[in-house]
Design a protein around this motif. Structure first.
Motif, PDB file in Angstrom:
ATOM      1  N   ARG B 175      44.274  40.362  57.227  1.00  0.00           N
ATOM      2  CA  ARG B 175      43.604  40.554  58.410  1.00  0.00           C
ATOM      3  C   ARG B 175      42.792  42.027  57.911  1.00  0.00           C
ATOM      4  O   ARG B 175      41.586  42.119  58.424  1.00  0.00           O
ATOM      5  N   VAL B 176      43.533  42.922  57.411  1.00  0.00           N
ATOM      6  CA  VAL B 176      42.861  44.227  56.983  1.00  0.00           C
ATOM      7  C   VAL B 176      41.792  44.199  55.768  1.00  0.00           C
ATOM      8  O   VAL B 176      40.925  44.722  55.799  1.00  0.00           O
ATOM      9  N   LEU B 177      42.091  42.939  54.909  1.00  0.00           N
ATOM     10  CA  LEU B 177      41.370  42.896  53.622  1.00  0.00           C
ATOM     11  C   LEU B 177      39.970  42.280  54.157  1.00  0.00           C
ATOM     12  O   LEU B 177      39.156  42.658  53.498  1.00  0.00           O
ATOM     13  N   ALA B 178      39.951  41.493  55.267  1.00  0.00           N
ATOM     14  CA  ALA B 178      38.702  40.831  55.612  1.00  0.00           C
ATOM     15  C   ALA B 178      37.858  41.830  55.864  1.00  0.00           C
ATOM     16  O   ALA B 178      36.469  41.522  55.917  1.00  0.00           O
ATOM     17  N   LEU B 179      38.134  43.139  56.321  1.00  0.00           N
ATOM     18  CA  LEU B 179      37.318  44.333  56.729  1.00  0.00           C
ATOM     19  C   LEU B 179      36.751  44.865  55.303  1.00  0.00           C
ATOM     20  O   LEU B 179      35.693  45.684  55.470  1.00  0.00           O
ATOM     21  N   ARG B 180      37.114  44.261  54.179  1.00  0.00           N
ATOM     22  CA  ARG B 180      36.515  44.910  52.884  1.00  0.00           C
ATOM     23  C   ARG B 180      36.885  46.657  53.121  1.00  0.00           C
ATOM     24  O   ARG B 180      35.933  47.320  52.953  1.00  0.00           O
ATOM     25  N   PRO B 181      37.850  47.043  53.541  1.00  0.00           N
ATOM     26  CA  PRO B 181      38.134  48.415  53.665  1.00  0.00           C
ATOM     27  C   PRO B 181      38.230  49.237  52.144  1.00  0.00           C
ATOM     28  O   PRO B 181      38.101  48.549  51.193  1.00  0.00           O
ATOM     29  N   GLU B 182      38.047  50.354  52.276  1.00  0.00           N
ATOM     30  CA  GLU B 182      38.154  51.237  51.006  1.00  0.00           C
ATOM     31  C   GLU B 182      39.357  51.947  50.861  1.00  0.00           C
ATOM     32  O   GLU B 182      39.975  51.924  49.727  1.00  0.00           O
ATOM     33  N   VAL B 183      40.094  52.287  51.883  1.00  0.00           N
ATOM     34  CA  VAL B 183      41.510  52.723  51.794  1.00  0.00           C
ATOM     35  C   VAL B 183      42.338  52.120  52.650  1.00  0.00           C
ATOM     36  O   VAL B 183      42.005  51.488  53.814  1.00  0.00           O
ATOM     37  N   ILE B 184      43.446  51.626  52.264  1.00  0.00           N
ATOM     38  CA  ILE B 184      44.553  50.773  52.643  1.00  0.00           C
ATOM     39  C   ILE B 184      45.790  51.736  52.926  1.00  0.00           C
ATOM     40  O   ILE B 184      46.398  52.182  51.921  1.00  0.00           O
ATOM     41  N   LEU B 185      46.128  51.841  54.229  1.00  0.00           N
ATOM     42  CA  LEU B 185      47.448  52.790  54.640  1.00  0.00           C
ATOM     43  C   LEU B 185      48.349  51.703  54.848  1.00  0.00           C
ATOM     44  O   LEU B 185      48.308  50.888  55.563  1.00  0.00           O
ATOM     45  N   MET B 186      49.844  52.051  54.128  1.00  0.00           N
ATOM     46  CA  MET B 186      50.874  50.929  54.523  1.00  0.00           C
ATOM     47  C   MET B 186      51.874  51.904  54.896  1.00  0.00           C
ATOM     48  O   MET B 186      52.428  52.688  54.137  1.00  0.00           O
ATOM     49  N   ASP B 187      52.567  51.467  56.113  1.00  0.00           N
ATOM     50  CA  ASP B 187      53.742  52.247  56.545  1.00  0.00           C
ATOM     51  C   ASP B 187      54.871  51.304  56.445  1.00  0.00           C
ATOM     52  O   ASP B 187      55.049  50.714  57.351  1.00  0.00           O
ATOM     53  N   GLU B 188      55.592  51.722  55.303  1.00  0.00           N
ATOM     54  CA  GLU B 188      56.936  50.856  55.173  1.00  0.00           C
ATOM     55  C   GLU B 188      56.510  49.453  55.517  1.00  0.00           C
ATOM     56  O   GLU B 188      57.322  48.774  56.085  1.00  0.00           O
ATOM     57  N   PRO B 189      55.712  48.966  54.390  1.00  0.00           N
ATOM     58  CA  PRO B 189      55.081  47.418  54.926  1.00  0.00           C
ATOM     59  C   PRO B 189      56.081  46.487  54.582  1.00  0.00           C
ATOM     60  O   PRO B 189      56.040  45.112  55.103  1.00  0.00           O
ATOM     61  N   ALA B 190      57.288  46.698  53.739  1.00  0.00           N
ATOM     62  CA  ALA B 190      58.290  45.626  53.302  1.00  0.00           C
ATOM     63  C   ALA B 190      59.654  46.081  53.767  1.00  0.00           C
ATOM     64  O   ALA B 190      60.686  45.272  53.828  1.00  0.00           O
ATOM     65  N   SER B 191      59.636  47.147  54.859  1.00  0.00           N
ATOM     66  CA  SER B 191      61.225  47.474  55.294  1.00  0.00           C
ATOM     67  C   SER B 191      61.724  46.502  56.085  1.00  0.00           C
ATOM     68  O   SER B 191      62.849  46.351  56.233  1.00  0.00           O
TER      69      SER B 191
END
Ligand SMILES: Nc1ncnc2c1ncn2[C@@H]1O[C@H](COP(=O)(O)OP(=O)(O)O)[C@@H](O)[C@H]1O
Ligand SMILES: [Mg+2]
Lengths: 325, 266
Positions: B175-191
């Motif tokens: 969902r985030v990649l669809a926007l072609r962002p430059e920076v991706i912030l991940m807050d404990e994405p696998a916890s």
């Protein structure tokens, strides 16, 4: 279990004792629940049977024609339900349309945009509105709302939209539109309060996800928050609609109580519950009484259909969101 | 795009450009001073890990980067966060537009209660994309990049919440990649995920490094070691030490970093 390691026997004994007692408690509890649930089923079935029984004479005398006959003449003993069905359905439809829009808008404002200092007193006021007795609404409707609509709002609407049949004809103040708006006022607290709670219950993580994808607050509300609460909001509207359909005294006081069908929303009308309340005591012949009971039966069936449709709608909504109904 | 793994995670940092420059950041929740004078350079096309004990302000720090604190009435932010030299807190910057470039993946998977397709298309649609063909293309491409396409391509109209937790998180990444962002912030994405799903997310992060600047908050030092190029150690709202992940893990300069790394507290 760590306890078992220390003293296996004591634990086993006490567990068995507990289990036996729990089993009894469990059974009693379950029987109680089933009994309580069955009571509802029996009550509703009994009510339905009693209505059918009471209206049997009318059912036999008029058959299905009762539904689309407009005649209501106690002198000649000819009865038909159409004007009352029309009055009930149209006044309730106006009520739920207005109350739905206003109630959901208020709920969105209270839950999403208003600062607590504003939201709290307004919420309190809305809950207060829900506690006002119907007859007080009726009085207010008769002495304040009806004259106001009749002298200002209705003529204004007619001036610009009078070419539409629904806004044509004489203006009396009392009538279908007034009844619908009064009913809307009475049920709007239900919609607003429940919808507000449902909107507040939407997980904040969804709002954050939406905002973080570059959505505005509004887009978030429209595309994420409201759809998430959609099924519940439909439920709230049905609850409110149920009250509008059955509301008797307030509608009676402002609808005009004339069993006629007019295209105009300004014209007086009559509802199923109003005619039952008004004429029950003076129903002299048994056929008359039976016809009144059949009106009650029709109201019952209408409520049943509305609720059934809403249930189906809610199920399909939840399913489309991938949730278990 | 291409899914060729290049394995190594540490390394490549010589001459890297600074993508996000945080200076003297302070965040308050009411009277609680959650971030104290934090400054950090986040380099382009690198994975920067933020580690530190729970409650030390890692989430607060990343949420300051894309201005998520705007939503919290009690939160107050001062200092600057420059992305490509422009302070996101300056009045010239519209946070709505900025967030499209600085995307966020949250701790708990939070797909919208709508179809898988609509979940991925959501960001495009609210950002004004109307061309159905383009949307469909970007949705597929994003799902492929998030390594979810093969699992969902036959059930695109199913609701996002019918997926497993790990799939949901990859959906959130798509969902985030669809926007072609430059920076991706991940807050404990696998916890919130099981070990297998965690491995998949970590592999994905290794892929993303090629095209994006990634900031990942993690409470797992092993994870920081596996996925990141650089690591910043947080303690009590301050950044104690920043360096390459290898340096932080093998030769920490600060005593407190060493204590944390070796498990002596936290
Ligand atoms: N929304 C909030 N309101 C008030 N205090 C908060 C809020 N979010 C976090 N805090 C406080 O800020 C401090 C840092 O929290 P957080 O950034 O979540 O830490 P971490 O992510 O490192 O565990 C904690 O003391 C926490 O209690
Ligand atoms: Mg956190």
């Amino acid at each position: 279990m760590s306890l078992e390691l220390d003293s296996p026997r004591t634990v086993e004994v006490s567990q068995r004792g507990l289990t036996a007692r729990q089993a009894i408690a469990d059974r009693v509890f379950r029987i109680g629940l089933v009994a309580a649930t069955l009571t509802f089923v029996i009550l509703i079935a009994g009510l339905f049977a009693e209505l059918v029984h009471g209206s049997w004479e009318s059912l036999v005398a008029f058959g299905p024609k009762f539904l689309w006959s407009s005649e209501w003449n106690p002198v000649t003993n000819h009865f038909g339900a159409l004007p009352f069905i029309y009055g009930t359905v149209v006044s309730s439809a106006i009520a739920i349309l207005v109350a739905g829009v206003v109630g959901i808008a208020a709920a969105v404002f209270l839950a999403e945009f208003a600062p607590p200092a504003v939201a709290r007193p307004i919420s309190f006021f809305i809950e207060l509105l829900a506690a006002v007795p119907s007859v007080v609404f009726g009085l207010w409707g008769l002495f304040v709302l009806a004259p106001f609509l009749g002298s200002t709002v209705d003529p204004f609407i007619q001036r610009y939209l009078g070419f539409l049949p629904m806004f044509s004809g004489g203006i009396y103040g009392i009538g279908l539109l007034t009844a619908g708006l009064l009913l809307a006022l009475m049920i709007v607290p239900t919609v607003a309060a429940i919808a507000r709670d449902l909107i507040q219950a939407v997980p904040n993580e969804l709002r954050e996800a939406s905002i973080s994808l570059g959505a505005t607050r509004w887009e978030t509300v429209v595309h994420v928050v409201l759809p998430s609460a959609r099924a519940g909001i439909v439920g709230a509207c049905v609850l409110a609609l149920g009250r509008a359909l059955g509301e008797t005294i307030a509608a009676t006081m402002v609808i005009g109580n004339r069993p006629a069908i007019s295209a105009s929303l300004f014209a007086p009308s009559y509802t199923l519950s109003s005619v039952i309340a008004n004429e029950f005591t003076e129903a002299t012949s048994s056929l008359y009484l039976s016809a009144l009971l059949e009106l009650g039966l029709i109201l019952f069936v209408i409520s049943f259909i509305v609720n059934g449709c809403a249930r189906i709608l809610m199920w399909s909504m939840l399913r489309s969101q991938g949730r278990r109904p | 795009m291409i899914l060729a793994a290049d394995g190594g995670t540490a390394g490549i940092q010589a001459g890297a450009e600074v993508k996000v420059r945080v200076r003297d950041l302070n965040v308050y929740y009411g009277t609680n001073h959650a971030i104290r004078d934090a400054s950090l350079d986040i380099e382009q096309s690198q994975v920067t890990a933020l580690i530190g004990p729970s409650g030390c302000g890692k989430s607060t720090f990343v949420r300051a980067i894309n201005r998520m604190h705007d939503l919290t009435p009690s939160a107050r932010v001062s200092g600057s966060v420059e992305i490509d030299g422009v302070d996101v807190y300056s009045r010239r910057v519209d946070p709505i537009v900025m967030r499209r470039r600085v995307a966020m993946v949250f701790q708990r998977p939070n797909p919208f209660p709508m179809s898988i397709f609509d979940n991925v298309a959501y960001g495009l649609r609210v950002n004004g994309e109307r061309d159905r063909v383009r949307i469909a293309g970007l949705v597929e491409d994003s799902l492929r990049r998030a390594v979810l396409w093969d699992e969902v391509k036959d059930r695109m109209s199913d609701s996002g919440i019918t997926l497993s937790g790990g799939q949901q998180q990859r959906l959130c990444i798509a969902r985030v990649l669809a926007l072609r962002p430059e920076v991706i912030l991940m807050d404990e994405p696998a916890s919130a995920l099981d070990p297998i799903a965690t491995v998949k997310i970590e592999e994905l992060i290794a892929e993303l490094r090629r095209d994006y600047t990634v900031v990942i908050v993690t409470h797992s030092m092993a994870q920081a070691g596996r996925v990141s190029d650089r690591t910043a150690f947080f303690l009590d709202g301050s950044i104690v030490e920043v360096g390459t992940t290898t340096q932080i893990f093998t030769r920490p300069k600060d005593r407190r970093t060493e204590d944390y790394i070796t498990g002596r507290f936290g």
